[in-house]
Write a protein that holds these residues in place. Structure first.
Motif, PDB file in Angstrom:
ATOM      1  N   VAL A 122      17.855  -0.555  -0.831  1.00 31.04           N
ATOM      2  CA  VAL A 122      17.103  -1.650  -0.206  1.00 31.04           C
ATOM      3  C   VAL A 122      17.201  -1.468   1.304  1.00 31.04           C
ATOM      4  CG1 VAL A 122      16.935  -4.137   0.142  1.00 31.04           C
ATOM      5  CG2 VAL A 122      17.507  -3.228  -2.118  1.00 31.04           C
ATOM      6  N   LEU A 123      16.082  -1.272   1.975  1.00 32.98           N
ATOM      7  CA  LEU A 123      16.086  -1.018   3.411  1.00 32.98           C
ATOM      8  C   LEU A 123      16.442  -2.282   4.182  1.00 32.98           C
ATOM      9  CD1 LEU A 123      12.882   1.210   3.734  1.00 32.98           C
ATOM     10  CD2 LEU A 123      15.255   1.921   3.406  1.00 32.98           C
ATOM     11  N   GLY A 124      17.361  -2.130   5.133  1.00 34.43           N
ATOM     12  CA  GLY A 124      17.792  -3.280   5.912  1.00 34.43           C
ATOM     13  C   GLY A 124      16.955  -3.529   7.142  1.00 34.43           C
ATOM     14  N   SER A 125      16.077  -2.582   7.486  1.00 33.51           N
ATOM     15  CA  SER A 125      15.213  -2.738   8.643  1.00 33.51           C
ATOM     16  C   SER A 125      13.970  -1.883   8.433  1.00 33.51           C
ATOM     17  CB  SER A 125      15.943  -2.307   9.929  1.00 33.51           C
ATOM     18  OG  SER A 125      16.296  -0.928   9.861  1.00 33.51           O
ATOM     19  N   ALA A 126      13.019  -1.997   9.343  1.00 32.66           N
ATOM     20  CA  ALA A 126      11.782  -1.226   9.229  1.00 32.66           C
ATOM     21  C   ALA A 126      11.285  -0.857  10.612  1.00 32.66           C
ATOM     22  CB  ALA A 126      10.717  -2.025   8.483  1.00 32.66           C
ATOM     23  N   ARG A 127      10.666   0.325  10.716  1.00 33.65           N
ATOM     24  CA  ARG A 127      10.054   0.758  11.961  1.00 33.65           C
ATOM     25  C   ARG A 127       8.889  -0.161  12.334  1.00 33.65           C
ATOM     26  NH1 ARG A 127      10.151   6.557  13.296  1.00 33.65           N
ATOM     27  NH2 ARG A 127       7.998   6.193  13.983  1.00 33.65           N
ATOM     28  N   ILE A 128       8.635  -0.262  13.632  1.00 32.21           N
ATOM     29  CA  ILE A 128       7.510  -1.068  14.105  1.00 32.21           C
ATOM     30  C   ILE A 128       6.195  -0.576  13.507  1.00 32.21           C
ATOM     31  CG2 ILE A 128       6.100  -1.617  16.126  1.00 32.21           C
ATOM     32  CD1 ILE A 128       8.558  -3.341  15.990  1.00 32.21           C
ATOM     33  N   ASP A 129       5.999   0.766  13.447  1.00 36.56           N
ATOM     34  CA  ASP A 129       4.726   1.250  12.903  1.00 36.56           C
ATOM     35  C   ASP A 129       4.610   0.989  11.409  1.00 36.56           C
ATOM     36  OD1 ASP A 129       6.603   3.176  12.211  1.00 36.56           O
ATOM     37  OD2 ASP A 129       5.724   4.762  13.437  1.00 36.56           O
ATOM     38  N   THR A 130       5.742   0.890  10.709  1.00 40.38           N
ATOM     39  CA  THR A 130       5.700   0.522   9.289  1.00 40.38           C
ATOM     40  C   THR A 130       5.344  -0.951   9.126  1.00 40.38           C
ATOM     41  OG1 THR A 130       7.281   2.241   8.660  1.00 40.38           O
ATOM     42  CG2 THR A 130       7.071   0.368   7.175  1.00 40.38           C
ATOM     43  N   ILE A 131       5.910  -1.787   9.999  1.00 40.44           N
ATOM     44  CA  ILE A 131       5.561  -3.211   9.975  1.00 40.44           C
ATOM     45  C   ILE A 131       4.078  -3.399  10.275  1.00 40.44           C
ATOM     46  CG2 ILE A 131       5.963  -5.435  11.109  1.00 40.44           C
ATOM     47  CD1 ILE A 131       8.857  -4.500  11.606  1.00 40.44           C
ATOM     48  N   ALA A 132       3.567  -2.641  11.235  1.00 36.07           N
ATOM     49  CA  ALA A 132       2.139  -2.723  11.564  1.00 36.07           C
ATOM     50  C   ALA A 132       1.288  -2.295  10.376  1.00 36.07           C
ATOM     51  CB  ALA A 132       1.828  -1.856  12.782  1.00 36.07           C
ATOM     52  N   GLY A 133       1.740  -1.274   9.648  1.00 39.55           N
ATOM     53  CA  GLY A 133       1.024  -0.857   8.448  1.00 39.55           C
ATOM     54  C   GLY A 133       0.979  -1.958   7.404  1.00 39.55           C
ATOM     55  N   LEU A 134       2.094  -2.671   7.262  1.00 42.15           N
ATOM     56  CA  LEU A 134       2.125  -3.795   6.332  1.00 42.15           C
ATOM     57  C   LEU A 134       1.143  -4.883   6.756  1.00 42.15           C
ATOM     58  CD1 LEU A 134       3.381  -5.453   4.000  1.00 42.15           C
ATOM     59  CD2 LEU A 134       5.122  -6.235   5.627  1.00 42.15           C
ATOM     60  N   VAL A 135       1.094  -5.167   8.051  1.00 44.85           N
ATOM     61  CA  VAL A 135       0.172  -6.200   8.536  1.00 44.85           C
ATOM     62  C   VAL A 135      -1.278  -5.772   8.315  1.00 44.85           C
ATOM     63  CG1 VAL A 135      -0.579  -7.520  10.551  1.00 44.85           C
ATOM     64  CG2 VAL A 135       1.853  -7.080  10.189  1.00 44.85           C
ATOM     65  N   ASP A 136      -1.577  -4.492   8.528  1.00 44.49           N
ATOM     66  CA  ASP A 136      -2.920  -3.987   8.208  1.00 44.49           C
ATOM     67  C   ASP A 136      -3.254  -4.243   6.737  1.00 44.49           C
ATOM     68  OD1 ASP A 136      -3.213  -3.048  10.787  1.00 44.49           O
ATOM     69  OD2 ASP A 136      -2.668  -0.979  10.295  1.00 44.49           O
ATOM     70  N   LEU A 137      -2.273  -3.986   5.870  1.00 47.87           N
ATOM     71  CA  LEU A 137      -2.472  -4.206   4.436  1.00 47.87           C
ATOM     72  C   LEU A 137      -2.688  -5.684   4.143  1.00 47.87           C
ATOM     73  CD1 LEU A 137      -2.413  -3.044   1.511  1.00 47.87           C
ATOM     74  CD2 LEU A 137       0.059  -3.458   1.535  1.00 47.87           C
ATOM     75  N   MET A 138      -1.942  -6.557   4.814  1.00 54.03           N
ATOM     76  CA  MET A 138      -2.107  -7.993   4.596  1.00 54.03           C
ATOM     77  C   MET A 138      -3.478  -8.466   5.064  1.00 54.03           C
ATOM     78  SD  MET A 138       1.641  -9.783   5.138  1.00 54.03           S
ATOM     79  CE  MET A 138       1.862  -9.383   6.869  1.00 54.03           C
TER      80      MET A 138
ATOM     81  N   PRO B 107      -2.113 -19.200   4.171  1.00 49.53           N
ATOM     82  CA  PRO B 107      -2.934 -18.054   3.738  1.00 49.53           C
ATOM     83  C   PRO B 107      -2.999 -17.903   2.232  1.00 49.53           C
ATOM     84  CG  PRO B 107      -0.889 -17.303   4.758  1.00 49.53           C
ATOM     85  CD  PRO B 107      -0.995 -18.760   5.033  1.00 49.53           C
ATOM     86  N   VAL B 108      -1.951 -18.306   1.514  1.00 48.80           N
ATOM     87  CA  VAL B 108      -1.983 -18.231   0.051  1.00 48.80           C
ATOM     88  C   VAL B 108      -3.009 -19.221  -0.490  1.00 48.80           C
ATOM     89  CG1 VAL B 108      -0.633 -18.466  -2.071  1.00 48.80           C
ATOM     90  CG2 VAL B 108       0.422 -17.468  -0.035  1.00 48.80           C
ATOM     91  N   GLU B 109      -3.027 -20.422   0.070  1.00 42.75           N
ATOM     92  CA  GLU B 109      -4.018 -21.424  -0.348  1.00 42.75           C
ATOM     93  C   GLU B 109      -5.428 -20.952  -0.017  1.00 42.75           C
ATOM     94  OE1 GLU B 109      -3.683 -24.154  -2.027  1.00 42.75           O
ATOM     95  OE2 GLU B 109      -1.494 -24.377  -2.063  1.00 42.75           O
TER      96      GLU B 109
ATOM     97  N   TRP C   8      -0.292 -12.745   4.707  1.00 47.21           N
ATOM     98  CA  TRP C   8      -0.123 -13.348   6.036  1.00 47.21           C
ATOM     99  C   TRP C   8      -0.821 -12.463   7.069  1.00 47.21           C
ATOM    100  CZ3 TRP C   8       5.146 -14.406   8.911  1.00 47.21           C
ATOM    101  CH2 TRP C   8       4.933 -15.393   9.878  1.00 47.21           C
ATOM    102  N   ALA C   9      -2.132 -12.474   7.026  1.00 50.46           N
ATOM    103  CA  ALA C   9      -2.955 -11.608   7.862  1.00 50.46           C
ATOM    104  C   ALA C   9      -2.872 -12.004   9.332  1.00 50.46           C
ATOM    105  CB  ALA C   9      -4.407 -11.665   7.387  1.00 50.46           C
ATOM    106  N   ARG C  10      -3.308 -11.094  10.189  1.00 53.93           N
ATOM    107  CA  ARG C  10      -3.231 -11.338  11.636  1.00 53.93           C
ATOM    108  C   ARG C  10      -3.914 -12.638  12.033  1.00 53.93           C
ATOM    109  NH1 ARG C  10      -3.356  -5.724  11.475  1.00 53.93           N
ATOM    110  NH2 ARG C  10      -1.930  -4.658  12.926  1.00 53.93           N
TER     111      ARG C  10
ATOM    112  N   ARG D  89      -6.210  -6.728   4.802  1.00 52.27           N
ATOM    113  CA  ARG D  89      -7.100  -6.362   3.694  1.00 52.27           C
ATOM    114  C   ARG D  89      -6.897  -7.286   2.497  1.00 52.27           C
ATOM    115  NH1 ARG D  89      -6.384  -0.261   2.117  1.00 52.27           N
ATOM    116  NH2 ARG D  89      -8.052  -0.897   0.692  1.00 52.27           N
ATOM    117  N   ALA D  90      -5.644  -7.641   2.232  1.00 53.70           N
ATOM    118  CA  ALA D  90      -5.347  -8.457   1.058  1.00 53.70           C
ATOM    119  C   ALA D  90      -5.962  -9.849   1.161  1.00 53.70           C
ATOM    120  CB  ALA D  90      -3.833  -8.547   0.874  1.00 53.70           C
ATOM    121  N   LEU D  91      -5.834 -10.474   2.318  1.00 52.09           N
ATOM    122  CA  LEU D  91      -6.404 -11.811   2.468  1.00 52.09           C
ATOM    123  C   LEU D  91      -7.929 -11.768   2.377  1.00 52.09           C
ATOM    124  CD1 LEU D  91      -6.013 -14.811   2.973  1.00 52.09           C
ATOM    125  CD2 LEU D  91      -6.036 -14.335   5.440  1.00 52.09           C
ATOM    126  N   ALA D  92      -8.529 -10.733   2.961  1.00 47.84           N
ATOM    127  CA  ALA D  92      -9.987 -10.605   2.922  1.00 47.84           C
ATOM    128  C   ALA D  92     -10.505 -10.287   1.526  1.00 47.84           C
ATOM    129  CB  ALA D  92     -10.432  -9.519   3.895  1.00 47.84           C
ATOM    130  N   ALA D  93      -9.605  -9.880   0.611  1.00 45.03           N
ATOM    131  CA  ALA D  93     -10.030  -9.457  -0.729  1.00 45.03           C
ATOM    132  C   ALA D  93     -10.337 -10.623  -1.662  1.00 45.03           C
ATOM    133  CB  ALA D  93      -8.945  -8.576  -1.362  1.00 45.03           C
TER     134      ALA D  93
END
Length: 363
Positions: A248-264, A293-295, A198-200, A266-270
């Motif tokens: 199992v983490l019940g929440s996440a830092r904003i900068d961690t969420i941003a890191g995940l979005v950066d990864l997504m 995005p999966v399709e 689910w990229a930006r 890259r993943a979609l572009a791959a």
């Protein structure tokens, strides 16, 4: 003389005021700086250290091991393994968990496949589970390097045995990003279960803007997971167990969420770079990763590589842990046996007991 003293006093006050303002701005800037998990030191020989967890499981046809994997930079990543009773499995799977989850997520998959002589290994990725720096984002490049290092170790441990890489959600994004890197992935096949793509560029504008602002103002903030009203599975008992699990983490830092979005991103572009034969799995009731995005990923993957795409009308996000999870696991085993053959879910109805459970949940 008094005038000179007054001038010095005025200058001193201005200097103190300037230092104070600078210090305040520095503290604010430091407080608003995204944090990335630190790595270890260099020049370590990576490898597994595993111990058998219990022997009672041998009656069910498999053994469970726990331990750690020493990364190339010296960090210990917690590892779980489900191994067949036979000395050498007919295939090996390295599984990567999703966001805020950890390796125990693959217990249903590991237990089922180990009884079919397929070994399953999973590790807690950096910042998750029992691995170091819990809650901090390690960076996509480090995460892709880890999967490449661990898979190389498994190649050496099981020479000649086919190796498959399984990624659930965020784990799928890590595999896609690694596949698109110049080194690619040394695997006989990839299994992507609801990959986080689910990229930006596929997100609504207000979501992108909100993350951009939050990252630059309150990167330390942890939004409550309960504020996101989305369901990950129809297996309610399993979801309740996840809520009680301290790993199992019940929440996440904003900068961690941003890191995940950066990864997504890259993943979609791959998509065009995925040349390893891939089994793509997606539940049509998934409320975590939208279907578009999966399709798109599927459409951009080179079809000459022999990829397969299974869509489960009754499937949610945590496909191998849904009520119809055994059906997905059977498909994975069948695909490993024959990547081009007929898969169980394409010719068989949902098993009656699982169909009834799904119907009761929906009722």
């Amino acid at each position: 003389m008094s005038g000179l003293c007054k001038a010095k006093d005025w200058l001193a006050r201005r200097v103190v005021l300037g230092v104070g303002v600078f210090s305040a701005l520095f503290l604010v800037a430091t407080a608003c700086t995204p944090v990335q998990a630190p790595g270890g030191s260099e020049n370590h020989s990576p490898g597994f250290s595993l111990a058998e967890k219990a022997s009672a499981e041998e009656e069910r046809g498999y053994r469970t091991h726990v331990g750690h994997f020493l990364s190339s930079d010296g960090l210990e990543l917690a590892v779980r393994a489900w191994l067949p009773l036979e000395e050498e499995p007919r295939a090996v799977i390295l599984a990567l968990h999703g966001f805020n989850d950890y390796a125990h997520a693959f217990a249903p998959l590991g237990e089922a496949l180990a009884q079919q002589d397929i070994a399953v290994f999973a590790y807690d990725q950096r910042g998750f589970g029992e691995s170091p720096n819990t809650g901090l984002w390690a960076g996509g490049e480090v995460m892709t390097a880890d999967v490449r290092t661990v898979s190389a170790q498994l190649r050496g441990t099981f020479p000649g045995v086919p190796l498959y890489l399984f990624g659930e959600s965020m784990g799928g994004a890590v595999l896609l990003a690694a596949e698109a890197e110049p080194e690619g992935l040394d695997a006989d096949g990839l299994i992507l279960s609801a990959p986080a793509v689910w990229a930006r560029e596929t997100q609504p504008w207000y979501q992108r803007v909100g993350l951009w602002v939050a990252l630059r103002t309150v990167p330390w903030f942890r939004p409550s997971a309960s504020s996101v009203r989305r369901q990950a599975s129809d297996n309610i008992e399993m979801l309740r167990a996840l809520g009680r699990d301290p790993l199992v983490l019940g929440s996440a830092r904003i900068d961690t969420i941003a890191g995940l979005v950066d990864l997504m991103d890259r993943a979609l572009a791959a998509g065009p770079a995925v040349h390893t034969p891939t089994l793509l799995l997606y539940g049509e009731r998934d409320e975590i990763i939208p279907p578009e995005p999966v399709e798109r990923l599927w459409q951009e993957m080179p079809q000459e590589a022999g990829h397969r795409f299974l869509r489960y009308p009754e499937g949610w996000h945590l496909l191998t842990r849904d009520l119809q999870g055994p059906r997905v696991i059977d498909d994975i085993a069948a695909w490993i046996d024959n990547p081009t053959g007929t898969l169980p879910s394409t010719v068989e109805r949902l098993p009656e007991e699982h169909a009834q459970e799904v119907e009761q949940r929906e009722g």
